[in-house]
Design a protein around this motif. Structure first.
Motif, mmCIF file in Angstrom:
data_model
loop_
_atom_site.group_PDB
_atom_site.id
_atom_site.type_symbol
_atom_site.label_atom_id
_atom_site.label_comp_id
_atom_site.label_asym_id
_atom_site.label_seq_id
_atom_site.Cartn_x
_atom_site.Cartn_y
_atom_site.Cartn_z
ATOM 1 N N TYR A 61 0.874 -1.170 0.000
ATOM 2 C CA TYR A 61 0.000 0.000 0.000
ATOM 3 C C TYR A 61 0.912 1.221 0.000
ATOM 4 O O TYR A 61 1.368 1.664 1.045
ATOM 5 C CB TYR A 61 -0.898 -0.056 1.238
ATOM 6 C CG TYR A 61 -2.049 0.915 1.240
ATOM 7 C CD1 TYR A 61 -3.181 0.678 0.476
ATOM 8 C CD2 TYR A 61 -2.021 2.057 2.020
ATOM 9 C CE1 TYR A 61 -4.249 1.548 0.496
ATOM 10 C CE2 TYR A 61 -3.083 2.935 2.052
ATOM 11 C CZ TYR A 61 -4.199 2.677 1.287
ATOM 12 O OH TYR A 61 -5.256 3.536 1.306
ATOM 13 N N VAL A 63 1.956 4.945 -0.230
ATOM 14 C CA VAL A 63 1.454 6.297 -0.019
ATOM 15 C C VAL A 63 2.594 7.256 -0.368
ATOM 16 O O VAL A 63 3.633 7.238 0.271
ATOM 17 C CB VAL A 63 0.999 6.515 1.442
ATOM 18 C CG1 VAL A 63 0.479 7.929 1.633
ATOM 19 C CG2 VAL A 63 -0.050 5.494 1.831
ATOM 20 N N THR A 71 -1.570 14.028 -2.437
ATOM 21 C CA THR A 71 -1.038 12.747 -1.978
ATOM 22 C C THR A 71 -1.544 11.656 -2.908
ATOM 23 O O THR A 71 -2.693 11.676 -3.347
ATOM 24 C CB THR A 71 -1.499 12.475 -0.540
ATOM 25 O OG1 THR A 71 -1.018 13.529 0.292
ATOM 26 C CG2 THR A 71 -0.975 11.155 -0.021
ATOM 27 N N ILE A 73 -2.012 7.439 -3.528
ATOM 28 C CA ILE A 73 -2.047 6.102 -2.934
ATOM 29 C C ILE A 73 -2.102 5.120 -4.081
ATOM 30 O O ILE A 73 -3.066 5.111 -4.849
ATOM 31 C CB ILE A 73 -3.239 5.926 -1.979
ATOM 32 C CG1 ILE A 73 -3.095 6.867 -0.795
ATOM 33 C CG2 ILE A 73 -3.331 4.477 -1.524
ATOM 34 C CD1 ILE A 73 -4.195 6.772 0.224
ATOM 35 N N ASN A 74 -1.047 4.309 -4.192
ATOM 36 C CA ASN A 74 -0.903 3.364 -5.303
ATOM 37 C C ASN A 74 -1.111 4.057 -6.643
ATOM 38 O O ASN A 74 -1.734 3.524 -7.553
ATOM 39 C CB ASN A 74 -1.868 2.184 -5.156
ATOM 40 C CG ASN A 74 -1.532 1.319 -3.972
ATOM 41 O OD1 ASN A 74 -0.400 1.274 -3.518
ATOM 42 N ND2 ASN A 74 -2.519 0.621 -3.455
ATOM 43 N N ILE A 84 -8.211 9.790 1.995
ATOM 44 C CA ILE A 84 -7.145 8.845 2.384
ATOM 45 C C ILE A 84 -7.688 7.856 3.411
ATOM 46 O O ILE A 84 -7.467 6.648 3.319
ATOM 47 C CB ILE A 84 -5.918 9.597 2.933
ATOM 48 C CG1 ILE A 84 -5.272 10.436 1.831
ATOM 49 C CG2 ILE A 84 -4.901 8.629 3.537
ATOM 50 C CD1 ILE A 84 -4.180 11.373 2.325
ATOM 51 N N ALA A 88 -8.060 3.868 2.832
ATOM 52 C CA ALA A 88 -7.361 2.938 3.728
ATOM 53 C C ALA A 88 -8.342 1.945 4.344
ATOM 54 O O ALA A 88 -8.037 0.752 4.453
ATOM 55 C CB ALA A 88 -6.625 3.710 4.814
ATOM 56 N N ALA A 100 1.437 -0.429 4.974
ATOM 57 C CA ALA A 100 1.595 0.785 4.167
ATOM 58 C C ALA A 100 3.029 1.280 4.264
ATOM 59 O O ALA A 100 3.688 1.118 5.293
ATOM 60 C CB ALA A 100 0.640 1.868 4.649
ATOM 61 N N THR A 116 -1.146 12.772 7.151
ATOM 62 C CA THR A 116 -1.352 11.583 6.318
ATOM 63 C C THR A 116 -1.317 10.326 7.172
ATOM 64 O O THR A 116 -2.151 9.430 7.026
ATOM 65 C CB THR A 116 -0.282 11.514 5.216
ATOM 66 O OG1 THR A 116 -0.334 12.718 4.446
ATOM 67 C CG2 THR A 116 -0.493 10.320 4.314
ATOM 68 N N LEU A 120 -4.377 7.572 7.843
ATOM 69 C CA LEU A 120 -4.241 6.121 7.671
ATOM 70 C C LEU A 120 -4.659 5.379 8.936
ATOM 71 O O LEU A 120 -5.353 4.368 8.882
ATOM 72 C CB LEU A 120 -2.802 5.759 7.303
ATOM 73 C CG LEU A 120 -2.324 6.187 5.920
ATOM 74 C CD1 LEU A 120 -0.840 5.928 5.778
ATOM 75 C CD2 LEU A 120 -3.103 5.484 4.839
#
Length: 140
Positions: A61, A63, A71, A73-74, A84, A88, A100, A116, A120
Motif C-alpha cells: 500500500y 502512499v 497525496t 495512494i498506489n 485517504i 485505507a 503501508a 497523512t 491512515l
C-alpha cells in the motif's frame, strides 16, 4: 591435467582441480546478483530522506507525499485526508494484513506527513513504514 594421478600412467585420480569450478560459480553469482536486483523507481520524482539503517519492505500500500501536489495512494490521487482515510478503510477490508509505506519528499512539511499518517490510522491501517534511501556512503 584434470587431477593428480599416481606415478604410473592410467592410475587412479586422487584429487580434482577445483579452481575452474570456483571461477565458474563466482561468474554465475555475479551475473545472478546483477540481474536479480530490481530497482524500484517511483512514478513521482521524490527526494527521500537518507538513513544509515534501511531494510527492504514489500510495498503493498504505497502512499506518496510529493513536495507539490496531492497525496497519491498506489498512483491514485487523493483529494484530502478524508479520502485517504476512506481508501485505507476499504483496502484494509480487502486485506487484514495490509502494510503501508509512506514515501514523503524531504521538502514536505512534517505536519503534512503526520496528517497523512493520522488519516491512515483513522482508517484502521496501523502497520506503517517510511520509505528512505540508503546513505550515500553506504553500499547496497
Amino acid at each position: 591435467m584434470a587431477g593428480v594421478t599416481s606415478s604410473r600412467p592410467g592410475g587412479i585420480i586422487e584429487g580434482i582441480n577445483m579452481t575452474p569450478l570456483v571461477d565458474i560459480m563466482l561468474v554465475l553469482l555475479v551475473i545472478f546478483i546483477v540481474t536479480a536486483k530490481i530497482l524500484v523507481s517511483p512514478a513521482v520524482p521524490l527526494e527521500l530522506p537518507q538513513a544509515t539503517q534501511t531494510e527492504q519492505v514489500q510495498v503493498v500500500y504505497a502512499v506518496t507525499v510529493p513536495a507539490e501536489g496531492p497525496t497519491l495512494i498506489n498512483g491514485q490521487q487523493m483529494s484530502d485526508n478524508k479520502a485517504i482515510e476512506a481508501h485505507a478503510r476499504q483496502a484494509l477490508a480487502n486485506d487484514r494484513n495490509l502494510q503501508a509505506v509512506i514515501q514523503a519528499d524531504g521538502n514536505v512539511p512534517h505536519r503534512r506527513v503526520i496528517a497523512t499518517l493520522d488519516a491512515l490510522r483513522r482508517g484502521g491501517l496501523v502497520k506503517v513504514a517510511f520509505g528512505t534511501q540508503p546513505a550515500a556512503d553506504e553500499t547496497p
